[in-house]
Design an enzyme around this catalytic site. Structure first.
Site, PDB file in Angstrom:
ATOM      1  N   GLU A   1      41.340  29.017  61.464  1.00  0.00           N
ATOM      2  CA  GLU A   1      40.984  27.670  61.928  1.00  0.00           C
ATOM      3  C   GLU A   1      39.696  27.171  61.277  1.00  0.00           C
ATOM      4  O   GLU A   1      39.376  26.003  61.321  1.00  0.00           O
ATOM      5  CB  GLU A   1      40.836  27.646  63.445  1.00  0.00           C
ATOM      6  CG  GLU A   1      42.143  27.743  64.189  1.00  0.00           C
ATOM      7  CD  GLU A   1      43.128  26.639  63.802  1.00  0.00           C
ATOM      8  OE1 GLU A   1      42.812  25.470  64.016  1.00  0.00           O
ATOM      9  OE2 GLU A   1      44.209  26.977  63.276  1.00  0.00           O
TER      10      GLU A   1
ATOM     11  N   ASP B   1      40.853  11.745  29.252  1.00  0.00           N
ATOM     12  CA  ASP B   1      41.544  12.137  30.483  1.00  0.00           C
ATOM     13  C   ASP B   1      41.521  10.994  31.483  1.00  0.00           C
ATOM     14  O   ASP B   1      40.581  10.198  31.483  1.00  0.00           O
ATOM     15  CB  ASP B   1      40.759  13.257  31.190  1.00  0.00           C
ATOM     16  CG  ASP B   1      40.997  14.611  30.582  1.00  0.00           C
ATOM     17  OD1 ASP B   1      41.954  14.747  29.823  1.00  0.00           O
ATOM     18  OD2 ASP B   1      40.209  15.515  30.891  1.00  0.00           O
TER      19      ASP B   1
ATOM     20  N   PRO C   1      38.765  21.019  54.406  1.00  0.00           N
ATOM     21  CA  PRO C   1      39.227  19.629  54.494  1.00  0.00           C
ATOM     22  C   PRO C   1      38.140  18.684  55.018  1.00  0.00           C
ATOM     23  O   PRO C   1      38.254  17.469  54.891  1.00  0.00           O
ATOM     24  CB  PRO C   1      40.422  19.688  55.449  1.00  0.00           C
ATOM     25  CG  PRO C   1      40.609  21.094  55.857  1.00  0.00           C
ATOM     26  CD  PRO C   1      39.541  21.943  55.222  1.00  0.00           C
TER      27      PRO C   1
ATOM     28  N   ARG D   1      38.134  23.525  32.423  1.00  0.00           N
ATOM     29  CA  ARG D   1      38.577  22.788  31.230  1.00  0.00           C
ATOM     30  C   ARG D   1      37.488  21.886  30.643  1.00  0.00           C
ATOM     31  O   ARG D   1      37.585  21.465  29.508  1.00  0.00           O
ATOM     32  CB  ARG D   1      39.876  22.019  31.499  1.00  0.00           C
ATOM     33  CG  ARG D   1      39.794  20.958  32.556  1.00  0.00           C
ATOM     34  CD  ARG D   1      41.174  20.481  32.943  1.00  0.00           C
ATOM     35  NE  ARG D   1      41.852  19.812  31.832  1.00  0.00           N
ATOM     36  CZ  ARG D   1      41.533  18.611  31.369  1.00  0.00           C
ATOM     37  NH1 ARG D   1      40.536  17.934  31.921  1.00  0.00           N
ATOM     38  NH2 ARG D   1      42.200  18.068  30.384  1.00  0.00           N
TER      39      ARG D   1
HETATM   40  N1  ADE Z   1      41.280  24.219  53.008  1.00  0.00           N
HETATM   41  C1  ADE Z   1      42.343  23.775  53.696  1.00  0.00           C
HETATM   42  N2  ADE Z   1      42.676  22.531  53.318  1.00  0.00           N
HETATM   43  C2  ADE Z   1      41.786  22.165  52.346  1.00  0.00           C
HETATM   44  C3  ADE Z   1      41.591  20.995  51.574  1.00  0.00           C
HETATM   45  N3  ADE Z   1      42.376  19.928  51.707  1.00  0.00           N
HETATM   46  N4  ADE Z   1      40.577  20.989  50.697  1.00  0.00           N
HETATM   47  C4  ADE Z   1      39.764  22.054  50.571  1.00  0.00           C
HETATM   48  N5  ADE Z   1      39.889  23.182  51.275  1.00  0.00           N
HETATM   49  C5  ADE Z   1      40.897  23.246  52.162  1.00  0.00           C
END
Ligand code: ADE
Length: 245
Positions: free
Chosen positions: A120, A173, A93, A158
């Protein structure tokens, strides 16, 4: 293209239906040898007798952290299996947001090595040593990088030549760069617009008719209409994509 995935849940990447990648376009592309993927269990590279891949965080706090050594050894071993240089990608994230532009960039690589973290997170030192491209699929937290890796794989696969039949082209697309129709829409060319609406038979359904222009047989008019629709939708739904006009 070759895609290697490093994970503690390799079963999630099964190419057998009904797993996510075992159906539809990714499955077809794999059967046609457009792409090949292998999921490797990071646990296989753990050195202690319990095959431990994670440990408690220094400084305290909840959760577990993936250890450097199994991740590093897994990357080294998998990379050595094929001479093609791998673009290393860590799904997290904290990464760069995945956009169609980035997907197009990754689709040009001969090989991707996707690292799906869990717990974590991963010990920062191994990330520093591997210096992967860190990629996020959105501002929310998944329980692991596996689903994010699959999203990235689907979007990349794709686009590989030979993945899509002529009947399902990627050219219009959503987020693909728009092309002008002759002199029409020059101001829109190159913008990443949303897709236009689509219709199929019957011509009338519940009293609703298909837009007349689509049955006119005039390809240029249809192309102009579609481009206009893409611009209109983008202005209404995602003005952030339009930028300054
Ligand atoms: N791992 C956990 N959440 C994630 C996300 N939003 N994007 C990429 N990898 C992740």
């Amino acid at each position: 293209m070759l895609i290697d995935i490093l994970t503690t849940f390799p079963e999630m990447f099964s190419a057998e239906a009904p797993a996510a990648l075992g159906l539809s376009i990714p499955a077809r592309a794999r059967k046609a040898s457009v792409v090949e993927w292998h999921a490797t269990n990071i646990r296989d590279y753990a050195t202690d007798k319990h095959q431990k891949t994670d440990d408690r965080p220094f400084g305290g706090g909840p959760g577990m952290v993936m250890m450097c050594q199994p991740v590093w050894d897994a990357v080294m071993a998998v990379e050595a299996k094929d001479p093609r240089p791998a673009r290393r990608v860590l799904l997290t994230p904290q990464g760069r947001p995945l956009t169609q532009g980035l997907v197009e960039e990754l689709a040009k690589e001969p090989r991707l090595l996707l690292i799906a973290g869990h717990y974590e997170g991963i010990d920062e030192r191994v990330i520093e040593k591997l210096s992967p491209l860190e990629v996020s699929i959105g501002d929310y937290v998944l329980s692991g990088g596996e689903l994010a890796a699959m999203v990235l794989m689907d979007a990349v696969i794709r686009l590989l030549p030979g993945s899509l039949g002529a009947e399902d082209s990627a050219e219009t697309d959503s987020f693909s760069a728009a092309e002008a129709v002759g002199k029409f829409g020059k101001d829109l060319a190159g913008r990443r617009l949303l897709d236009c609406p689509h219709y199929t038979r019957p011509r009338e359904w519940m009293g609703m008719a298909v837009p007349e222009i689509l049955i006119s047989g005039d390809h240029e008019k249809v192309a102009k209409w579609r481009l206009e629709q893409r611009a209109e939708r983008t202005r209404a739904r995602r003005p952030d994509l339009m930028g300054p006009e």
